[in-house]
Design an enzyme around this catalytic site. Structure first.
Site: not given
Ligand code: IMP
Ligand code: MG
Length: 174
Positions: A98, A102, A130, A152, A158, A164
């Protein structure tokens, strides 16, 4: 792109060094047998390609797609699969690759999907973590960099499909 300022958080050199370290860990952990790197489109593409080349043993590649609807710079927490695996990973070692963890919702969903494909083992590699934003408890086995709660871009990541191809990972300020 107007009104956006970029500040380097992790340089291309630091990324290269860290990817090499992660590759060494992975080749130690999986000395033999079929090993799949399953990358999440599109953000993890740059990472998986560099990682695969740094792992000094044969690896197989596959890609999965996932969309989290209703987000701009934060996830809605309800992912859906847009592309499944092309290969069967049954009985194989799998490392899910991955770009960033987040809230953890995407990863939680993908782990569930991959476990249903009956791999011999499943581990998670994420270029960025994060932890402040975590809502779902997911264990990441290989973390590139732990970063603060900033948005970021670059090295695959992106904002609305832009940025990207930047070689560094940068904080995007809007
Ligand atoms: P999660 O499901 O909240 O863990 O989100 C994960 C997805 O959100 C990642 O695979 C990214 O595609 C997107 N994402 C989360 N934070 C960022 C960031 O800071 N920059 C770009 N994409 C992010
Ligand atoms: Mg992603």
């Amino acid at each position: 792109m107007p009104d956006h300022s970029l500040e380097v958080l992790v340089s291309a050199d630091e990324i290269r060094r860290r990817v090499a370290e992660l590759a060494t860990e992975i080749e130690r952990d999986f000395p033999d047998g079929p090993l799949y790197l399953v990358a999440v489109l599109k953000g993890a593409c740059f990472f998986v390609v560099d990682l695969a080349r740094a792992i000094r043993r044969p690896v197989r590649l596959d890609f999965i797609g996932v969309a989290s609807y209703g987000r701009e710079t934060s996830s809605s927490g309800r992912p859906t699969l847009t592309k499944g695996l092309d290969c069967s990973v049954e009985g194989a070692d799998v490392v899910l690759v991955e770009d960033i963890v987040d809230t953890g919702a995407t990863l939680e969903y993908l782990i569930e999907y991959l476990e249903r494909q009956r791999p011999r083992s499943l581990r998670i590699a994420a270029l960025l973590d994060k932890p402040e934003r975590r809502l779902r408890p997911v264990a990441v086995d290989y973390v590139g960099f732990t970063i603060p709660n900033r948005f970021v871009v670059g090295y695959g990541l992106d904002f609305a499909e832009d940025y990207r191809s930047l070689p560094d990972i940068c904080v995007l300020d809007r």
